[in-house]
Design an enzyme around this catalytic site. Structure first.
Site, PDB file in Angstrom:
ATOM      1  CG  LEU A  32      -1.774  -1.119   1.382  1.00  0.00           C
ATOM      2  CD1 LEU A  32      -2.928  -1.138   2.698  1.00  0.00           C
ATOM      3  CD2 LEU A  32      -2.566  -1.542   0.033  1.00  0.00           C
ATOM      4  CG  ASP A  33       3.029   4.427  -3.241  1.00  0.00           C
ATOM      5  OD1 ASP A  33       4.239   4.419  -2.811  1.00  0.00           O
ATOM      6  OD2 ASP A  33       2.392   5.512  -3.718  1.00  0.00           O
TER       7      ASP A  33
END
Length: 560
Positions: A228-229
């Site tokens: 999850l950037d």
């Protein structure tokens, strides 16, 4: 749909998540459920080591980059790594992939989904879920600008007179960017990272539904790990810092709950380049949020130890590492496609020591990125450099470079958690100043791309730094993968025997023990060991006696 998902949706949206939204979510989950393979590895073990790479890392006239990489992986990496983290391989407009134009396609210049499927036959896969923002050149954003029905609130408009002084800024760039809509009106939109990266508005349930479909699509395409950037910025509330907000944590819990529902065994990994206390908050209670968090403090602390030839700060920090439960672990790394973050040092080292380290690195050729502070000052937030060059002076010999480099990576591989190795590290790459000049940004220093024939020729050149790094680091990774004492859940203790000598002990539930010794100095160090064993690295027995560690030497002593 399980009750936890419903509870989270009520907590985030209250009555705004309507029956129609529930119907769409249920239909989406049921659409993808039969497409998602269920034979997933249910947990991590010592054999899990991740290679971080761009989809267009290797080029050749014979094929597109992903097909070229499939061939290169088979020849050079299949026996070394278990997982491949493909950095964003979707159509993009800037930031080397992190300005996504279409979440559901593979960038045509890199290949097709069939190439991803072929790679999945050789390795488990990790995908980036760029969930905070998307490209200003995307179809979704164009629909917003054209004021098409259904996209009215996909992005976050804000009155520019709003007091946003409390907002945490990761970049020295404007937070709001003006855009003109189809009817000629102007809106100022939230752009945390750049004017080409427009933040999604999760306050709108339709945005959440669209992004859940992206997540499910990635699971259907073979993602075992999902990164999850920039996830800490997802929810915005003016008047707050707009980072690490409660609803951001609830959204991650929602992604976790949906993933557990349709693809048990998938690991959700949060990427939050922030001080350690904030970073580990994304593990939740150990069962409800991220399975892993990036260990952002490790890369700069290892550098600090090597430059000072003193392990004290690294050991003191690591002695305090604690997980909320056995359903979580660390995602450990030293180098990545980004620079070496400095915020994770804050609260661990005094600011003057951080600034001294930055200046040391800068004098040896590293580049520095800065951020603006609310009081008008600026601070360094990232050092841009290959990890190879970060560890050594420019006038070091290749022997010295290799010794420091292998020591640093032995520390990485000895820590509890799942280790990840960046492609530039296993390739033994140096700073790419030509890339910085050609592309115009600091991070290009550590993002070199290769022609397959050229890089294979360099790797095969006996005695070259690339050849030596590849073979020595690959051997160390394989040793690690073959020894159960390195299971992420094995007990871990760390101590400084002297300021220059660090000891890590790993012990399995069955009592199998390995003692790792690290001489983090350029001088010989004499120490005593109190039990016999066998050094996995040198393949030599270790007697019950005094040991002399060479400069930068590592020993992995399997107790007998």
């Amino acid at each position: 749909m399980n009750g936890n998902i419903n509870t989270l949706l009520r907590e985030v949206y209250a009555g705004r998540f309507t029956d129609t939204h529930y119907e769409k979510l249920t239909a989406c989950i049921e659409k993808y459920r039969p497409l998602i393979t269920q034979n997933r590895k249910q947990k991590w073990d010592e054999s899990d080591v991740v290679l971080i790479i761009y989809a267009d890392q290797f080029h050749h006239e014979k094929a597109k980059p992903l097909a070229v990489f499939n061939d290169f992986y088979y020849k050079w990496f299949k026996s070394v790594f278990s997982h491949v983290h493909l950095l964003p391989f979707y159509p993009w407009s800037s930031d080397d992939g992190f300005s996504v134009m279409d979440y559901h396609r593979v960038a045509p210049e890199s290949g097709e989904w069939s190439d991803i499927a072929e790679l999945n036959k050789q390795a488990r896969l990790m995908f980036d879920f760029v969930c905070n923002h998307m490209s200003a050149k995307s179809e979704w954003f164009n629909n917003y600008l054209q004021q098409k029905p259904g996209f009215e609130n996909f992005f976050l408009a804000m009155d520019p007179s709003t007091d946003l002084s409390a907002v945490t800024r990761p970049r020295a760039l404007p937070l709001l960017t003006p855009f003109t809509l189809h009817d000629g009106s102007q809106r100022h939109l939230w752009t945390t990272f750049s004017d080409d990266q427009i933040d999604l508005n999760y306050n709108e349930p339709d945005v959440l539904l669209a992004m859940i479909e992206v997540l499910l699509h990635y699971l259907a395409q073979g993602a075992d790990y999902v990164r999850l950037d920039a996830v800490g910025f997802m929810w915005k509330t003016p008047g707050t810092s707009c980072i690490h907000l409660q609803k951001t944590h609830q959204l991650i819990k929602l992604f976790r709950a949906i993933t557990d529902e349709v693809a048990p065994g998938t690991a959700i990994i949060t990427e939050t380049n922030v001080p350690h206390k904030d970073n580990i908050s994304y593990l939740g209670n150990g069962r409800d949020e991220a399975h892993m968090v990036y260990q952002f403090s490790l890369p700069p602390l290892v550098l600090h130890a090597v430059h000072r030839q003193d392990v004290t700060a690294l050991c003191q920090w690591a002695q305090g590492l604690a997980l909320p439960g056995r359903d979580t672990t660390w995602f450990n790394f030293l180098a990545s496609h980004d620079g070496i973050g400095l915020n994770p040092l804050r609260g661990i080292l005094p600011e003057e020591e951080i600034l001294h380290l930055v200046e040391q690195l800068r004098q040896e050729g590293a580049l520095v990125n800065w951020k603006n502070n609310p009081d008008g000052t600026r601070s360094p937030y990232e050092v841009n450099v290959t990890y190879m060059d970060a560890l050594s002076a420019r006038d070091s010999t290749d022997d010295e470079r290799l010794a420091r480099f292998l020591l640093a990576h032995a520390i990485l591989l000895s820590f509890p958690g799942v280790p990840a190795i960046y492609i530039q590290s296993i390739m033994g790459s140096r700073n790419d100043y030509d890339g910085v000049e050609r592309l115009g940004y600091n991070r290009a220093i550590n993002r070199q791309k290769y022609h397959q024939d050229d890089i294979e020729s360099q790797l095969q050149a006996s005695g070259s730094l690339r050849h030596r790094v590849y073979h020595a680091l690959s051997r160390m990774i394989v040793l690690r993968r073959q020894s159960s004492v390195f299971h992420p859940d094995s007990a871990f203790t760390i101590n400084s025997l002297t300021p220059q000598v660090m000891q890590i002990t790993r012990t399995t539930k069955n009592g199998e023990t390995l003692e790792a010794l690290f001489n983090i100095s350029n001088a010989e160090q004499k120490i005593k060991v109190h039990s016999t064993g066998f050094d996995l690295i040198s393949e030599c027995p270790v007697p019950h006696a005094e040991l002399t560690l060479r400069p930068w030497q590592v020993m992995w002593i399997k107790k007998q």
